[in-house]
Design a protein around this motif. Structure first.
Motif, PDB file in Angstrom:
ATOM      1  N   LEU A 144      -7.366 -13.744 -21.242  1.00 34.14           N
ATOM      2  CA  LEU A 144      -6.112 -13.008 -21.359  1.00 34.14           C
ATOM      3  C   LEU A 144      -5.132 -13.486 -20.309  1.00 34.14           C
ATOM      4  O   LEU A 144      -5.513 -13.692 -19.149  1.00 34.14           O
ATOM      5  CB  LEU A 144      -6.324 -11.501 -21.126  1.00 34.14           C
ATOM      6  N   GLY A 145      -3.880 -13.620 -20.731  1.00 29.02           N
ATOM      7  CA  GLY A 145      -2.830 -13.986 -19.794  1.00 29.02           C
ATOM      8  C   GLY A 145      -1.629 -13.080 -19.961  1.00 29.02           C
ATOM      9  O   GLY A 145      -1.443 -12.458 -21.014  1.00 29.02           O
ATOM     10  N   HIS A 188      -3.095 -14.671 -29.984  1.00 30.90           N
ATOM     11  CA  HIS A 188      -2.557 -13.340 -30.269  1.00 30.90           C
ATOM     12  C   HIS A 188      -1.611 -12.965 -29.142  1.00 30.90           C
ATOM     13  O   HIS A 188      -1.966 -13.087 -27.962  1.00 30.90           O
ATOM     14  CB  HIS A 188      -3.688 -12.301 -30.366  1.00 30.90           C
ATOM     15  N   TYR A 189      -0.420 -12.504 -29.498  1.00 32.07           N
ATOM     16  CA  TYR A 189       0.601 -12.120 -28.531  1.00 32.07           C
ATOM     17  C   TYR A 189       0.955 -10.652 -28.720  1.00 32.07           C
ATOM     18  O   TYR A 189       1.085 -10.186 -29.854  1.00 32.07           O
ATOM     19  CB  TYR A 189       1.877 -12.943 -28.726  1.00 32.07           C
ATOM     20  N   VAL A 190       1.156  -9.937 -27.612  1.00 34.66           N
ATOM     21  CA  VAL A 190       1.645  -8.561 -27.629  1.00 34.66           C
ATOM     22  C   VAL A 190       2.786  -8.492 -26.616  1.00 34.66           C
ATOM     23  O   VAL A 190       2.583  -8.778 -25.427  1.00 34.66           O
ATOM     24  CB  VAL A 190       0.553  -7.540 -27.240  1.00 34.66           C
ATOM     25  N   VAL A 191       3.970  -8.129 -27.080  1.00 36.51           N
ATOM     26  CA  VAL A 191       5.110  -7.981 -26.176  1.00 36.51           C
ATOM     27  C   VAL A 191       4.955  -6.647 -25.446  1.00 36.51           C
ATOM     28  O   VAL A 191       4.810  -5.607 -26.080  1.00 36.51           O
ATOM     29  CB  VAL A 191       6.452  -8.040 -26.941  1.00 36.51           C
ATOM     30  N   VAL A 192       4.966  -6.683 -24.124  1.00 36.20           N
ATOM     31  CA  VAL A 192       4.811  -5.461 -23.340  1.00 36.20           C
ATOM     32  C   VAL A 192       6.109  -5.026 -22.666  1.00 36.20           C
ATOM     33  O   VAL A 192       6.213  -3.901 -22.190  1.00 36.20           O
ATOM     34  CB  VAL A 192       3.670  -5.566 -22.298  1.00 36.20           C
ATOM     35  N   ASP A 245       5.163  -4.795 -30.209  1.00 36.48           N
ATOM     36  CA  ASP A 245       4.956  -5.580 -31.425  1.00 36.48           C
ATOM     37  C   ASP A 245       3.980  -6.710 -31.091  1.00 36.48           C
ATOM     38  O   ASP A 245       3.898  -7.160 -29.939  1.00 36.48           O
ATOM     39  CB  ASP A 245       6.266  -6.194 -31.924  1.00 36.48           C
ATOM     40  N   SER A 246       3.264  -7.176 -32.107  1.00 37.79           N
ATOM     41  CA  SER A 246       2.292  -8.240 -31.878  1.00 37.79           C
ATOM     42  C   SER A 246       2.373  -9.292 -32.970  1.00 37.79           C
ATOM     43  O   SER A 246       2.959  -9.073 -34.027  1.00 37.79           O
ATOM     44  CB  SER A 246       0.872  -7.648 -31.808  1.00 37.79           C
ATOM     45  N   CYS A 247       1.746 -10.427 -32.693  1.00 39.32           N
ATOM     46  CA  CYS A 247       1.798 -11.563 -33.609  1.00 39.32           C
ATOM     47  C   CYS A 247       0.526 -12.392 -33.439  1.00 39.32           C
ATOM     48  O   CYS A 247       0.049 -12.566 -32.318  1.00 39.32           O
ATOM     49  CB  CYS A 247       3.019 -12.411 -33.269  1.00 39.32           C
ATOM     50  N   ARG A 248       0.015 -12.892 -34.552  1.00 37.69           N
ATOM     51  CA  ARG A 248      -1.108 -13.843 -34.534  1.00 37.69           C
ATOM     52  C   ARG A 248      -0.589 -15.195 -34.968  1.00 37.69           C
ATOM     53  O   ARG A 248       0.135 -15.306 -35.961  1.00 37.69           O
ATOM     54  CB  ARG A 248      -2.212 -13.412 -35.489  1.00 37.69           C
ATOM     55  N   ILE A 249      -0.990 -16.221 -34.250  1.00 29.40           N
ATOM     56  CA  ILE A 249      -0.698 -17.606 -34.615  1.00 29.40           C
ATOM     57  C   ILE A 249      -2.034 -18.236 -35.004  1.00 29.40           C
ATOM     58  O   ILE A 249      -2.997 -18.217 -34.223  1.00 29.40           O
ATOM     59  CB  ILE A 249      -0.044 -18.379 -33.452  1.00 29.40           C
ATOM     60  N   ARG A 278      17.593 -10.262 -20.458  1.00 27.38           N
ATOM     61  CA  ARG A 278      16.620  -9.511 -19.660  1.00 27.38           C
ATOM     62  C   ARG A 278      15.276 -10.234 -19.704  1.00 27.38           C
ATOM     63  O   ARG A 278      14.945 -10.857 -20.716  1.00 27.38           O
ATOM     64  CB  ARG A 278      16.428  -8.107 -20.227  1.00 27.38           C
ATOM     65  N   PRO A 279      14.483 -10.116 -18.645  1.00 33.87           N
ATOM     66  CA  PRO A 279      13.146 -10.714 -18.689  1.00 33.87           C
ATOM     67  C   PRO A 279      12.298 -10.076 -19.797  1.00 33.87           C
ATOM     68  O   PRO A 279      12.512  -8.926 -20.173  1.00 33.87           O
ATOM     69  CB  PRO A 279      12.557 -10.381 -17.313  1.00 33.87           C
ATOM     70  N   ALA A 280      11.367 -10.846 -20.303  1.00 34.80           N
ATOM     71  CA  ALA A 280      10.419 -10.362 -21.313  1.00 34.80           C
ATOM     72  C   ALA A 280       9.012 -10.654 -20.803  1.00 34.80           C
ATOM     73  O   ALA A 280       8.788 -11.638 -20.096  1.00 34.80           O
ATOM     74  CB  ALA A 280      10.652 -11.059 -22.646  1.00 34.80           C
ATOM     75  N   ALA A 281       8.069  -9.788 -21.164  1.00 34.04           N
ATOM     76  CA  ALA A 281       6.667  -9.983 -20.786  1.00 34.04           C
ATOM     77  C   ALA A 281       5.812  -9.926 -22.037  1.00 34.04           C
ATOM     78  O   ALA A 281       6.013  -9.080 -22.902  1.00 34.04           O
ATOM     79  CB  ALA A 281       6.227  -8.911 -19.795  1.00 34.04           C
ATOM     80  N   VAL A 282       4.854 -10.838 -22.112  1.00 35.75           N
ATOM     81  CA  VAL A 282       3.974 -10.913 -23.276  1.00 35.75           C
ATOM     82  C   VAL A 282       2.542 -11.163 -22.804  1.00 35.75           C
ATOM     83  O   VAL A 282       2.306 -11.936 -21.879  1.00 35.75           O
ATOM     84  CB  VAL A 282       4.447 -12.017 -24.263  1.00 35.75           C
ATOM     85  N   VAL A 283       1.601 -10.457 -23.433  1.00 34.56           N
ATOM     86  CA  VAL A 283       0.175 -10.685 -23.186  1.00 34.56           C
ATOM     87  C   VAL A 283      -0.334 -11.651 -24.242  1.00 34.56           C
ATOM     88  O   VAL A 283      -0.015 -11.513 -25.427  1.00 34.56           O
ATOM     89  CB  VAL A 283      -0.617  -9.351 -23.232  1.00 34.56           C
ATOM     90  N   LEU A 284      -1.112 -12.625 -23.812  1.00 31.59           N
ATOM     91  CA  LEU A 284      -1.710 -13.627 -24.693  1.00 31.59           C
ATOM     92  C   LEU A 284      -3.222 -13.477 -24.638  1.00 31.59           C
ATOM     93  O   LEU A 284      -3.794 -13.384 -23.549  1.00 31.59           O
ATOM     94  CB  LEU A 284      -1.319 -15.026 -24.231  1.00 31.59           C
ATOM     95  N   ALA A 285      -3.856 -13.444 -25.802  1.00 31.38           N
ATOM     96  CA  ALA A 285      -5.324 -13.492 -25.893  1.00 31.38           C
ATOM     97  C   ALA A 285      -5.678 -14.676 -26.770  1.00 31.38           C
ATOM     98  O   ALA A 285      -5.131 -14.842 -27.859  1.00 31.38           O
ATOM     99  CB  ALA A 285      -5.862 -12.202 -26.518  1.00 31.38           C
ATOM    100  N   MET A 286      -6.584 -15.514 -26.267  1.00 31.02           N
ATOM    101  CA  MET A 286      -7.022 -16.669 -27.062  1.00 31.02           C
ATOM    102  C   MET A 286      -8.437 -17.068 -26.683  1.00 31.02           C
ATOM    103  O   MET A 286      -8.887 -16.809 -25.570  1.00 31.02           O
ATOM    104  CB  MET A 286      -6.043 -17.828 -26.935  1.00 31.02           C
ATOM    105  N   PRO A 287      -9.147 -17.696 -27.624  1.00 26.81           N
ATOM    106  CA  PRO A 287     -10.525 -18.121 -27.348  1.00 26.81           C
ATOM    107  C   PRO A 287     -10.573 -19.143 -26.225  1.00 26.81           C
ATOM    108  O   PRO A 287      -9.613 -19.890 -25.985  1.00 26.81           O
ATOM    109  CB  PRO A 287     -10.978 -18.754 -28.663  1.00 26.81           C
TER     110      PRO A 287
END
Length: 118
Positions: A38-39, A59-63, A86-90, A104-113
């Motif tokens: 996770l990042g 997988h991305y989730v905007v926080v 909101d989230s998105c799968r690539i 404005r700054p944006a923050a997103v969590v990334l989950a990947m294998p």
């Protein structure tokens, strides 16, 4: 259990990422993980990635803030603007580009294998 406090999350660099600050929350240098990492990425206004594909799904989730994601597969482009939670799968092999088109700054969590399946 492996707890990573945000204050202790290690920063990392990734090629093709501009005006971004990336922190590892779990896995890799943030601690043990068997299947994914996770990042957390902060994108400044105008921050972006290049349009690249990966052999693994992401997988991305905007926080915080708003983020535009551009996806490309077989020459077909798709674009979506994601708001908070909101989230998105690539998919594996699908090109993706992240862009912060706001002031404005944006923050997103990334989950990947950790590695491609196989």
């Amino acid at each position: 259990m492996n707890v990573t406090r945000l204050a202790d999350a290690p920063a990392y660099e990734a090629p093709g990422h501009f005006d971004m600050r990336m922190l590892r929350l779990q896995g890799r240098e943030a601690g043990p993980a068997e299947s994914l990492w996770l990042g957390l990425s902060w994108l400044l206004p105008g921050g972006r990635t290049t349009l690249d594909a990966s052999p693994v799904e992401k997988h991305y989730v905007v926080v915080e803030g708003e983020l535009t994601i551009i996806a490309e597969r077989d020459g077909a482009r798709e674009e979506a603007t994601l708001a908070r939670l909101d989230s998105c799968r690539i998919a594996p092999g699908e090109g993706r580009q992240l862009e912060n088109r706001t002031n404005r700054p944006a923050a997103v969590v990334l989950a990947m294998p950790l590695a491609p399946p196989g």
